[in-house]
Design an enzyme around this catalytic site. Structure first.
Site, PDB file in Angstrom:
ATOM      1  CE1 TYR A  70      53.989   3.625 -45.776  1.00  0.00           C
ATOM      2  CE2 TYR A  70      52.215   3.024 -47.272  1.00  0.00           C
ATOM      3  CZ  TYR A  70      53.088   3.969 -46.771  1.00  0.00           C
ATOM      4  OH  TYR A  70      53.060   5.248 -47.261  1.00  0.00           O
ATOM      5  CD  GLU A 116      45.214   4.808 -49.199  1.00  0.00           C
ATOM      6  OE1 GLU A 116      45.648   3.813 -49.792  1.00  0.00           O
ATOM      7  OE2 GLU A 116      45.887   5.839 -49.043  1.00  0.00           O
ATOM      8  CG  ASN A 174      54.223   7.347 -44.845  1.00  0.00           C
ATOM      9  OD1 ASN A 174      54.930   7.238 -45.845  1.00  0.00           O
ATOM     10  ND2 ASN A 174      52.908   7.469 -44.911  1.00  0.00           N
ATOM     11  CD  GLU A 175      52.460  10.607 -47.799  1.00  0.00           C
ATOM     12  OE1 GLU A 175      52.462  10.744 -49.032  1.00  0.00           O
ATOM     13  OE2 GLU A 175      51.437  10.290 -47.154  1.00  0.00           O
ATOM     14  CD  GLU A 255      53.050   7.159 -50.831  1.00  0.00           C
ATOM     15  OE1 GLU A 255      52.033   7.823 -51.152  1.00  0.00           O
ATOM     16  OE2 GLU A 255      53.247   6.733 -49.679  1.00  0.00           O
ATOM     17  CE1 TYR A 323      45.495   4.082 -53.539  1.00  0.00           C
ATOM     18  CE2 TYR A 323      46.779   4.494 -55.514  1.00  0.00           C
ATOM     19  CZ  TYR A 323      46.390   4.863 -54.246  1.00  0.00           C
ATOM     20  OH  TYR A 323      46.894   6.006 -53.677  1.00  0.00           O
TER      21      TYR A 323
END
Length: 625
Positions: A70, A116, A174-175, A255, A323
């Site tokens: 990103y 996030e 994005n999404e 993802e 993560y």
């Protein structure tokens, strides 16, 4: 145009280089041959730039042939028209390193990224338009987004695969199907903007969750649609749904989650290696192109963490972005890393099909970075936040009859102090009502702490006072909402404040640049006597001078302290909150340690100070909550 031509000379340009989609055979074509990728997400902004090469090499050694990244708009344009592409924001250097390492790049330039990250990567200065409709064709959003995308896409254009660079795919937005606006005009506009800058022979794609509503709102006609989902979900059912929308083309999970993010006050999230690798084996055996999200999560240094609405509550995210990824927060290969490498070797390197055979790199996997632990060190009191107010707010207060949100005063991260005088009141105790607090307020009367205000859960507290006292509310922005509803999320105090139903007026508001105090503290340490800690806690600075090995990473353990912000030398390590959990330690990468040996560790403790801190050679990310 001259800059683009000059940048093209960085790469050897071959007329045979091409990357496209073969819809007839449901595959990608790289230089005319069938191709698929196995990639991992890595975010340069979450890794110290001195470690970029180390992390990229480890990803390459795992058998990956691509990375996905990103681009956070707010990192690169902190103020309108003010651009930052230096140091940890040197995107072009990162792309060059990826290319030199042998990794292709799947670029997700936004303008929105979620991830996030504070406000999903959008700059908080957009919120100065109180009626703005983010991620839509609203002109208040579209005009600055267009300017940014034109600049960014022009910069990355020379790095496209056809010019000798690593970029093979470019995502649009994005999404978007997860966003309630569902503005088709906006998505079509972005598509045309991308084509206008990068060309119509670039492979563009969208990414959405596997649901009818998400695909309906997120897809763009003529653009490759991909989906994302977890290891525990039914891959066949999800791809069958995608096929009902897009009958042909390569199958992609953009993802494929290796773990999950952590929120303060909730248990540490993990995903077992066996569950993940079994599902990865299945996807690769199906011929799917896979991007593992995250392959290294890294760290939300400084004030870059975002927040979510969850079950109607605001939930700020932790400083770590570990993560439970194959490469740890500190970039170390984990059990999951080696298991993934084994799956890639078994499924892709030992079988032949119409896809070019994978080969694992011959060199061994790079070793973990060295770590060190140190004895507990005493933290000395330097001064309260109010003592150094003139230093961290050098331009003084901005005055207003009513409180004003932080963004309106050009304060997009961190803290702001709101001050007023308590009017004539008969009572000596009363209820302070601050329903517009976002996100957390530390209340003081004449410098004495009275308690903490919290968004939604605790917007009222009882305080003790007398008429004419000074009321201070230090407000902490814990992260703008980065996903879903509520992204218009102004910080500070954005509505009126009352005391026993009396409206409090005539506010002085101090934008705080906390980083400015760090060099001041370091300069004054040897010119002043040790200050005595006050008997009552209030937001204050504490410091220790420490000798550290600059060749070793380490982890700050602030157990015994409550909540605050930590700095080593001039580097903002992030937020700590061990009383909330699950994260306890803060990662300290070796490059921020002074090579001369002497370092200044500084804590801005907001609630209750401890006595000592430790530096450990292992992280604690699963503490009690």
């Amino acid at each position: 145009m001259s800059d683009v031509i000059q940048n093209l000379s960085m790469f050897y340009v071959s007329q045979e280089r091409s990357f496209q989609v073969d819809y007839g055979n449901d595959t990608f074509l790289k230089d005319g041959e069938p191709f698929r990728y196995v990639s991992g997400s890595i975010h340069y902004a979450r890794i110290h730039p001195d470690y970029w090469q180390d992390r990229l090499q480890k990803m390459y050694s795992a058998g990956l042939n691509a990375i996905e990244l990103y681009i956070p708009w707010n990192l690169h344009e902190p103020n309108p028209g003010e651009y930052n592409f230096e140091g940890g924001a040197d995107l072009l250097k990162f792309l060059r390193l990826a290319n030199e390492t042998g990794l292709l790049v799947i670029l997700r330039p936004g303008p929105y990224m979620c991830s996030e990250w504070d406000l999903g990567g959008l700059p908080a200065w957009l919120l100065k338009h109180t009626s703005i409709a983010l991620r839509t064709s609203d002109e208040n959003y579209l005009q600055p987004a267009t300017k940014w995308m034109n600049k960014l896409l022009s910069m990355v254009k020379p790095f496209l695969y056809k010019y000798g660079g690593p970029i093979i795919l470019v995502q649009i937005e994005n999404e978007y199907g997860s966003y309630p606006a569902c503005d088709y005009t906006y998505m079509e506009y972005l598509h045309k903007l991308f084509v206008n800058v990068l060309g119509d022979d670039v492979v563009y794609f969208t990414t959405d969750g596997p649901s009818k509503s998400m695909l309906t709102c997120g897809m763009i006609k003529g653009v490759l649609a991909t989906i994302d989902f977890r290891a525990v979900e039914n891959a066949t059912a999800h791809f069958d749904l995608l096929r009902s929308f897009q009958p042909n083309g390569p199958l992609v999970n953009s993802e494929f989650y290796t773990g999950w993010l952590d929120h303060w006050g909730e248990p540490h999230q993990t995903l077992s290696t066996s569950i993940f690798t079994k599902s990865l084996d299945n996807l690769l055996s199906m011929g799917v192109n896979v991007n593992m999200y995250m392959f290294e999560g890294g760290t939300n240094f400084a004030f870059w963490t975002g927040g979510n609405y969850k079950n109607g509550m605001y939930r700020p995210q932790c400083s770590t972005h570990d993560y439970d990824a194959p490469l740890s927060e500190a970039g170390d290969p984990t059990e999951k890393y080696y298991a993934i490498r084994e799956v890639i070797s078994k499924v892709l390197c030992n079988t032949r099909s119409n896809i070019k055979v994978f080969t694992l790199p011959p060199q061994p996997v790079p070793q973990p970075t060295p770590k060190a632990s140190y004895n507990a060190m005493n933290m000395q009191f330097f001064g309260s936040l109010l003592d150094v107010l003139q230093i961290i707010s050098p331009h003084g207060p901005i005055k207003s009859k009513y409180p004003v949100a932080m963004e309106m005063l050009n304060q997009y991260h961190g803290f702001m102090l709101y001050r007023t005088t308590i009017p004539t009141q008969a009572a000596t105790t009363g209820l302070l009502n601050c329903s517009g607090i976002r996100d957390r307020g530390y209340v003081m009367v004449n410098g004495i702490s009275q308690g903490v205000l919290e968004r939604i859960t605790n917007p009222n507290i009882n305080i003790t006072y007398k008429s004419g006292d000074t009321l201070d509310i230090l407000v902490e922005n814990q992260g703008h909402i980065n996903y879903g509803i509520g992204m218009y999320d102004p910080k500070g105090i954005y509505s009126n404040v009352t005391l026993n139903d009396t409206l409090l007026l005539d506010w002085s508001m101090y934008p705080l640049t906390i980083d400015k105090i760090i060099p001041k503290i370091k300069k004054s340490l040897h010119r002043s006597a040790i200050r005595v800690r006050p008997a009552v806690n209030s937001p204050s600075f504490y410091y220790s001078e420490v000798i550290l090995d600059p060749n070793n990473d380490t982890f700050l353990d602030p157990m015994g302290w409550s909540k605050g912000q930590a700095f080593l030398n001039d580097f903002n390590l992030g937020r700590y909150w061990p009383t909330k959990g699950p994260q306890v330690t803060l990662y300290i990468p070796a490059p921020v340690i002074d090579k001369g040996g002497k370092n200044t560790l500084i804590l801005l403790e907001l609630e209750r100070a401890g006595e000592t801190v430790r530096l450990l050679d292992k992280p604690i990310l699963d503490g009690p909550v």
